[in-house]
Motif scaffolding. Structure first.
Motif, PDB file in Angstrom:
ATOM      1  N   GLU A   1      61.129  47.982   5.603  1.00  0.00           N
ATOM      2  CA  GLU A   1      60.269  48.725   4.682  1.00  0.00           C
ATOM      3  C   GLU A   1      58.959  49.118   5.359  1.00  0.00           C
ATOM      4  N   ARG A   2      58.388  48.204   6.113  1.00  0.00           N
ATOM      5  CA  ARG A   2      57.140  48.485   6.833  1.00  0.00           C
ATOM      6  C   ARG A   2      57.353  49.588   7.858  1.00  0.00           C
TER       7      ARG A   2
ATOM      8  N   SER B   1      64.188  42.737   5.508  1.00  0.00           N
ATOM      9  CA  SER B   1      63.970  43.841   4.578  1.00  0.00           C
ATOM     10  C   SER B   1      62.511  44.288   4.593  1.00  0.00           C
ATOM     11  N   GLN B   2      61.594  43.346   4.664  1.00  0.00           N
ATOM     12  CA  GLN B   2      60.167  43.669   4.728  1.00  0.00           C
ATOM     13  C   GLN B   2      59.843  44.438   6.005  1.00  0.00           C
ATOM     14  N   LYS B   3      60.443  44.030   7.116  1.00  0.00           N
ATOM     15  CA  LYS B   3      60.205  44.726   8.381  1.00  0.00           C
ATOM     16  C   LYS B   3      60.740  46.156   8.316  1.00  0.00           C
TER      17      LYS B   3
ATOM     18  N   ARG C   1      62.773  38.758   5.041  1.00  0.00           N
ATOM     19  CA  ARG C   1      61.867  39.144   6.136  1.00  0.00           C
ATOM     20  C   ARG C   1      62.371  40.406   6.827  1.00  0.00           C
TER      21      ARG C   1
END
Length: 116
Positions: free
Chosen positions: A33-34, A29-31, A27
């Motif tokens: 990346e976003r 990492s996703q934040k 999660r």
């Protein structure tokens, strides 16, 4: 038998903890990346609008620059926002504008984690 049950419980708990840590890291990492994609889109839009405003000099091109400046205000770091402000303030001073452009590019690179 008790030792076996203890080991089974310990391994089960370890699996659960591992799964939770992996979910947290994914999660995070996703934040990251976003946030990178949002900044990248805002910076590219700003640079394109800046170029168009410099070439055309039309009110529409100026308005597009202001729009992208506001988008950058939402996602950029303080150093990038300050560098963009310098671009606006040096509109009539060519030597200072060149310095401001280099400062803006350096601030954007640093914010995106891109090395020189």
């Amino acid at each position: 038998m008790t030792q076996f049950l203890s080991l089974l419980t310990a391994f089960g708990l370890g699996s659960i903890i591992t799964a939770l840590v992996q979910a947290f890291l994914a999660r995070s990492s996703q934040k990251d990346e976003r946030a990178f994609r949002e900044k990248q889109a805002a910076y590219i839009g700003l640079l394109e609008a800046f170029h168009k405003a410099a070439v055309e000099g039309s009110p529409e091109a100026g308005n597009a620059f202001v729009y992208w400046q506001m988008r950058c205000d939402l996602v950029a770091t303080t150093s990038v926002r300050g560098a963009i402000r310098l671009i606006v303030e040096t509109n009539d001073d060519r030597p200072a504008r060149e310095v401001a452009i280099e400062a803006m590019k350096a601030a954007m690179r640093a914010d995106l984690g891109i090395s020189d």
